[in-house]
Enzyme design. Structure first.
Site, short mmCIF file in Angstrom:
data_model
loop_
_atom_site.label_atom_id
_atom_site.label_comp_id
_atom_site.label_asym_id
_atom_site.label_seq_id
_atom_site.Cartn_x
_atom_site.Cartn_y
_atom_site.Cartn_z
N THR A 40 0.70 -1.29 -0.01
CA THR A 40 -0.10 -0.24 0.08
C THR A 40 0.87 1.25 -0.14
O THR A 40 0.83 2.33 -0.76
CB THR A 40 -1.00 -0.07 1.05
OG1 THR A 40 -1.52 -1.34 1.71
CG2 THR A 40 -1.90 1.04 1.16
N CYS A 41 1.85 1.38 0.94
CA CYS A 41 2.40 2.64 1.09
C CYS A 41 3.14 2.94 -0.31
O CYS A 41 3.27 4.19 -0.72
CB CYS A 41 3.58 2.31 2.36
SG CYS A 41 4.47 3.87 2.37
N HIS A 440 17.28 29.25 15.63
CA HIS A 440 16.55 30.45 15.07
C HIS A 440 17.02 30.56 13.57
O HIS A 440 18.20 30.60 13.14
CB HIS A 440 16.87 31.56 16.03
CG HIS A 440 16.29 32.82 15.18
ND1 HIS A 440 14.94 33.06 15.59
CD2 HIS A 440 16.74 33.84 14.54
CE1 HIS A 440 14.70 34.24 14.90
NE2 HIS A 440 15.68 34.75 14.11
C1 LIG Z 1 -4.49 6.82 1.01
C2 LIG Z 1 -3.29 6.45 1.85
C3 LIG Z 1 -2.32 7.34 2.45
C4 LIG Z 1 -1.33 6.53 3.66
N1 LIG Z 1 -0.49 7.48 3.81
C5 LIG Z 1 0.18 7.12 5.03
C6 LIG Z 1 1.21 8.16 5.43
O1 LIG Z 1 1.47 9.18 4.85
N2 LIG Z 1 2.21 7.56 6.56
C7 LIG Z 1 1.95 6.46 7.10
O2 LIG Z 1 2.73 5.94 7.92
N3 LIG Z 1 1.01 5.55 6.62
C8 LIG Z 1 0.14 5.95 5.47
N4 LIG Z 1 -0.89 4.97 5.05
C9 LIG Z 1 -0.86 3.70 5.64
C10 LIG Z 1 0.16 2.75 4.97
O3 LIG Z 1 0.03 2.80 3.76
C11 LIG Z 1 0.03 1.39 5.62
O4 LIG Z 1 -0.04 1.43 6.95
C12 LIG Z 1 1.38 0.51 5.29
O5 LIG Z 1 1.34 0.44 3.87
C13 LIG Z 1 1.53 -0.69 5.96
O6 LIG Z 1 1.28 -1.62 5.37
P1 LIG Z 1 1.50 -3.17 5.68
O7 LIG Z 1 2.94 -3.47 5.78
O8 LIG Z 1 0.53 -3.71 6.81
O9 LIG Z 1 1.12 -3.91 4.53
P2 LIG Z 1 0.84 -3.46 2.95
O10 LIG Z 1 1.64 -2.39 2.49
O11 LIG Z 1 -0.67 -3.11 2.85
O12 LIG Z 1 1.32 -4.52 1.94
C14 LIG Z 1 0.66 -5.88 2.07
C15 LIG Z 1 0.90 -6.74 0.59
O13 LIG Z 1 0.45 -7.97 0.90
C16 LIG Z 1 0.09 -8.51 -0.11
N5 LIG Z 1 -0.94 -9.36 -0.02
C17 LIG Z 1 -2.11 -9.58 0.61
N6 LIG Z 1 -2.77 -10.93 0.78
C18 LIG Z 1 -1.79 -11.66 0.26
C19 LIG Z 1 -1.61 -13.16 -0.10
N7 LIG Z 1 -2.58 -13.82 0.51
N8 LIG Z 1 -0.74 -13.62 -0.82
C20 LIG Z 1 0.24 -12.67 -1.18
N9 LIG Z 1 0.31 -11.44 -0.91
C21 LIG Z 1 -0.56 -10.93 -0.25
C22 LIG Z 1 -0.64 -7.18 -0.82
O14 LIG Z 1 -0.84 -7.40 -2.27
C23 LIG Z 1 0.26 -6.02 -0.39
O15 LIG Z 1 1.48 -5.87 -1.26
C24 LIG Z 1 -1.51 5.43 4.09
C25 LIG Z 1 -2.77 4.47 3.54
C26 LIG Z 1 -3.54 5.03 2.50
C27 LIG Z 1 -4.75 4.14 1.92
#
Ligand SMILES: Cc1cc2nc3c(=O)[nH]c(=O)nc-3n(C[C@H](O)[C@H](O)[C@H](O)COP(=O)(O)OP(=O)(O)OC[C@H]3O[C@@H](n4cnc5c(N)ncnc54)[C@H](O)[C@@H]3O)c2cc1C
Length: 458
Positions: A40-41, A440
């Site tokens: 996601t990030c 500053h």
């Molecule tokens: C619009 C938006 C803006 C954001 N802005 C910020 C920000 O500015 N700062 C911040 O700290 N956070 C932000 N976030 C939140 C941040 O993106 C997430 O908290 C972060 O990406 C952590 O995600 P994660 O490591 O849990 O997994 P994710 O990054 O969600 O990745 C999970 C991965 O697992 C894969 N996957 C899922 N199921 C399976 C499966 N069964 N088999 C194989 N692969 C699989 C997916 O395809 C994905 O690639 C934002 C979120 C959004 C939606």
């Protein structure tokens, strides 16, 4: 059946660094990704949205050229295709970087496909069965699509599909007045869209202090964003102009007409189609994987990291999950989730940096506290930059003198908050900051002044 020391499912913010640590420790690792490397990030969250925030900010400053002493012949116009190309380039570079670094790791096998548990030690992906004694789940979350009436009748945008937009919606209706909705709202308003934000609650970012939420509301309203709060019975329908969102609010028209609708009403974990029951991994009623303080699930040998465990919803919390798990397993350093202090930012302009407890949480805790609030308009650096909106709020414990919580809504608020956060981690009294010599002219130089104005917290 292929055997590894460890299997990692998902390449979000915890999986790739964990693969790297395990590989460096001589372990064999399989890491599985079903969609885009970096999750996601990298692809649909922080990185691409912050490039959009940067473009929108640059446009906004340029549109205020007269205040700063320059003019832009013909006015400031967005070139959304170039904005998107810039976003795609920056986000794509990170995506490729994650993939390349994983593929370059010693002892690491990268597999593309959807992973599903077959047992607590076995995971199926494509036609292969993988086995390991340690399995790490980093599957993240996705935009929640609640069953609102009419939701299937209209084209919907989410944070993911927003990434494909190469046009500026004429009138973007955003359902959800929280972090994601507000960021997109300001971005597209600055690009030239009409924007209406529909929020079910009585105020925006309902988790924040009321005064902070009100200040954010005013900042966004001053840019021309329309709000419909207390929207209790939201429903959607097709309309000749695009979409009609019925809001049934207490005041104003019961319907908002727009060209596009973005749903930003929260996230749900990607845990349904993972075979968790086969592995004996328990989830809570919302689908989040239940974990202990060191992120172990109910099944021995299986850990859950990142958004899917419900213990954080940020890139930094996911990365911290990686550090906790890796340090416990590889360095015998007994780190715990409960040691971390809540901290995050809302990336509107000016940004909101937050750490520690909110006013409501402090009141609930029953502590005797002291509080201070200082307007940005009295911060010299903000004045010089022409960015004087917002305020600095800090609350401290009256007895221990430790900082309990802070909100910095204002220019550089997302950076300056770390001064306070690090003092909180050090468990040092606020007087350390109050007596420190700061540079500053900065926003941070005002923190000693702000802290000299503490009064009893009501
Ligand atoms: C619009 C938006 C803006 C954001 N802005 C910020 C920000 O500015 N700062 C911040 O700290 N956070 C932000 N976030 C939140 C941040 O993106 C997430 O908290 C972060 O990406 C952590 O995600 P994660 O490591 O849990 O997994 P994710 O990054 O969600 O990745 C999970 C991965 O697992 C894969 N996957 C899922 N199921 C399976 C499966 N069964 N088999 C194989 N692969 C699989 C997916 O395809 C994905 O690639 C934002 C979120 C959004 C939606």
């Amino acid at each position: 059946m292929k055997r590894f020391d460890a299997i990692i499912i998902g390449t979000g913010q915890a999986g790739p660094p964990l693969a790297s640590r395990l590989s460096a420790a001589g372990k064999t690792v399989a890491i599985i990704e079903r969609h885009k490397f970096g999750g996601t990030c990298v692809n649909t969250g922080c990185i691409p949205t912050k490039t959009l925030v940067a473009s929108a900010y640059a446009m906004h400053v340029a549109s205020r050229g007269a205040e700063y002493g320059f003019s832009v012949p013909g006015g400031v116009q967005v070139d959304i295709k170039r904005v998107k190309a810039r976003k795609d380039e920056i986000s794509g570079r990170s995506n490729r970087g994650v993939e390349q670094s994983l593929r370059g790791l010693k002892n690491c096998t990268v597999i593309q496909g959807h992973a599903r548990f077959q047992s607590s030690r076995a995971v199926a992906v494509n036609d292969e069965l993988l086995e390991a004694d340690k399995i790490f789940i980093n599957v993240g979350a996705r935009a929640s699509i609640p069953p609102l009436p009419g939701i299937r009748d209209v084209p919907l945008l989410t944070n993911s599909s927003m990434m494909d937009l190469d046009f500026v919606p004429e009138h973007l209706i955003i359902v959800g007045g929280s972090y994601v909705g507000l960021e997109f709202g300001q971005i597209y308003r600055r690009f030239g869209s009409e924007v209406t934000i529909v929020e079910m609650g009585p105020r925006l970012i309902g988790r924040e202090d009321e005064d902070v939420s009100e200040a954010v509301h005013q900042i966004l309203q001053a840019e021309g964003i329309q709000f419909r709060l207390n929207a209790k019975c939201i429903s959607l329908a097709k309309h000749e102009s695009g979409v009609a969102v019925r809001v049934d609010c207490k005041d104003g028209s019961p319907e908002v007409m727009g060209s596009h609708v973005l749903l930003a009403v929260g996230r749900i974990p990607n845990t349904q189609d993972l075979g968790l029951d086969q592995a004996g991994v328990a989830t809570d009623e919302r689908g989040y994987i239940t974990v202990d303080d060191q992120l172990q699930t109910s099944a021995p040998g299986i850990w859950a990291l990142g958004d899917c465990n419900g213990r954080g919803a940020f890139t930094h919390t996911s990365y911290n999950d990686f550090e906790i798990v890796a340090d416990n397993l590889l360095s015998a350093d007994h780190r715990r989730v409960s040691d971390r202090i809540q901290a995050y930012a809302l990336y509107i302009d000016p940004p909101l940096g937050r750490c520690g407890m909110t006013d409501v949480e402090i009141r609930k805790s029953g502590r005797t506290a002291l509080a201070t609030k200082y307007p940005m308009v009295r911060v010299g650096r903000a004045f010089e930059k022409g960015e004087t909106q917002g305020c600095i709020k800090i609350t401290v414990d009256a007895q221990s003198k430790q900082i309990l919580g802070a909100a910095i809504l204002g220019t550089s608020g997302d950076e300056v908050i770390h001064v306070l956060l690090d003092v909180m981690y050090a468990k040092a009294p606020y007087t350390v900051v109050q007596r420190a010599l700061h540079i500053h002219p900065t926003v941070a130089e005002y923190l000693p002044t702000v802290l000299s104005k503490l009064e009893p917290f009501a």
